[in-house]
Design an enzyme around this catalytic site. Structure first.
Site, PDB file in Angstrom:
ATOM      1  N   GLU A 135      -4.324   1.767  -7.037  1.00 22.26           N
ATOM      2  CA  GLU A 135      -4.619   2.801  -6.051  1.00 22.26           C
ATOM      3  C   GLU A 135      -3.704   3.994  -6.282  1.00 22.26           C
ATOM      4  O   GLU A 135      -2.620   4.069  -5.687  1.00 22.26           O
ATOM      5  CB  GLU A 135      -4.372   2.258  -4.637  1.00 22.26           C
ATOM      6  CG  GLU A 135      -5.202   1.060  -4.279  1.00 22.26           C
ATOM      7  CD  GLU A 135      -5.633   1.109  -2.818  1.00 22.26           C
ATOM      8  OE1 GLU A 135      -5.035   1.869  -2.047  1.00 22.26           O
ATOM      9  OE2 GLU A 135      -6.584   0.406  -2.476  1.00 22.26           O
ATOM     10  N   HIS A 168       0.847  -1.200   0.000  1.00 22.04           N
ATOM     11  CA  HIS A 168       0.000   0.000   0.000  1.00 22.04           C
ATOM     12  C   HIS A 168       0.882   1.249   0.000  1.00 22.04           C
ATOM     13  O   HIS A 168       1.961   1.261   0.598  1.00 22.04           O
ATOM     14  CB  HIS A 168      -0.920  -0.001   1.230  1.00 22.04           C
ATOM     15  CG  HIS A 168      -1.946   1.087   1.146  1.00 22.04           C
ATOM     16  ND1 HIS A 168      -1.679   2.378   1.528  1.00 22.04           N
ATOM     17  CD2 HIS A 168      -3.219   1.085   0.685  1.00 22.04           C
ATOM     18  CE1 HIS A 168      -2.763   3.124   1.315  1.00 22.04           C
ATOM     19  NE2 HIS A 168      -3.705   2.361   0.799  1.00 22.04           N
TER      20      HIS A 168
HETATM   21  P1  PGA Z   1      -9.544   5.866   1.008  1.00 17.04           P
HETATM   22  O1  PGA Z   1      -8.421   4.756   1.088  1.00 17.04           O
HETATM   23  O2  PGA Z   1     -10.767   5.206   0.440  1.00 17.04           O
HETATM   24  O3  PGA Z   1      -9.745   6.339   2.400  1.00 17.04           O
HETATM   25  O4  PGA Z   1      -9.036   6.933   0.074  1.00 17.04           O
HETATM   26  C1  PGA Z   1      -8.280   3.887   0.018  1.00 17.04           C
HETATM   27  C2  PGA Z   1      -7.098   3.006   0.189  1.00 17.04           C
HETATM   28  O5  PGA Z   1      -6.060   3.456   0.667  1.00 17.04           O
HETATM   29  O6  PGA Z   1      -7.199   1.820  -0.152  1.00 17.04           O
END
Ligand code: PGA
Length: 252
Positions: A161, A94
């Site tokens: 992401e 992540h």
């Molecule tokens: P968020 O996080 O929906 O709060 O933007 C998404 C993620 O980091 O997977």
């Protein structure tokens, strides 16, 4: 493939808070039959997921793992420890872990290997840091994917992401942009075309109830990975029910 709808609660939902959260999610999604739903909790709350979600249609998992199975790694948690808690999924790579812990693509690949060795599915997050043209995004994603060539495509999920779409104050990427990046990610996957065709690629970054249908309506968007909006279990359950919305030609 079934649509995936998952959430990582990040550093939220302590074990005492996880019980009501999971009970609510469980009861509100128990009618969902054609989707894979999962919840990734902090290490300290995973045992609650095992207790509250066993026998339900909601899988659970972790937000990180150490690549080694055991040994002198103070504060770390290994893949066999996560298997012991019944985890199905483990997220790695992540943006926040790459940022806060300087995680490299090499380390992410080693974690994927450990996760798969223990029979779990790795969710590998990829994506660019700032808004960039498609070719620059692809160069970044290509680097992030290249080291996955030796992993098992049947136990792998890619989460696109883009860092600029994550977190408080951000908004989700445009669905058509997401659709085009997903198509490029699929083409860039370091595996056979057949394997790449069946590998789920999900989108994460400010996913909420509004807009979820349009994201799911894009060809090649196989699911959604929800962050802060899913801290309300009712919103997460509602997103788990959203149907893909496909734009008519006339609306384009
Ligand atoms: P968020 O996080 O929906 O709060 O933007 C998404 C993620 O980091 O997977």
């Amino acid at each position: 493939m079934d649509i995936l709808v998952g959430t990582s609660s990040k550093m939220n939902l302590a074990s005492s808070e996880a019980t009501p959260y999971l009970d609510t999610v469980r009861s509100l999604v128990n009618d969902v039959i054609d989707r894979e739903i999962f919840v990734l909790l902090p290490f300290t709350s995973i045992w609650v997921a095992r207790d509250r979600l066993a026998g339900s249609n909601v899988r659970w998992g972790a937000q990180d793992v150490h690549p080694d199975d055991s040994g002198p790694h103070t504060g770390d948690v290994s893949a066999p420890m996560l298997v012991d808690l019944g985890c199905t999924y483990v997220e790695v790579g992540h943006h926040e872990r790459r940022r806060d812990h300087a995680e490299t693509n090499e380390l992410v690949a080693a974690k994927v290997e450990a996760i798969q060795r223990w029979g779990m599915t790795a969710i590998v997050c990829v994506g660019e840091g700032r808004r960039s043209p498609l070719d620059a995004v692809l160069a970044t994603v290509d680097d992030q994917l290249r080291l996955l060539a030796r992993c098992d495509p049947r136990r792998l999920v890619i989460a696109y992401e883009p860092a600029w779409a994550i977190g408080e104050g951000a908004s989700p990427a445009d669905p058509e942009w997401v659709g085009s990046v997903h198509a490029e990610i699929r083409a860039a996957l370091p595996m056979t075309r057949g394997e790449a065709a069946t590998l789920p690629i999900i989108y994460g970054g400010s996913v909420g109830l509004a807009g979820a249908g349009r994201l799911l309506g894009q060809a090649g968007v196989d699911g959604l990975f929800v962050g802060r909006m899913a801290l309300d279990p009712r919103v997460f359950a509602a997103i788990a029910h959203v149907e893909p919305e496909r734009l008519d030609e006339s609306e384009r």
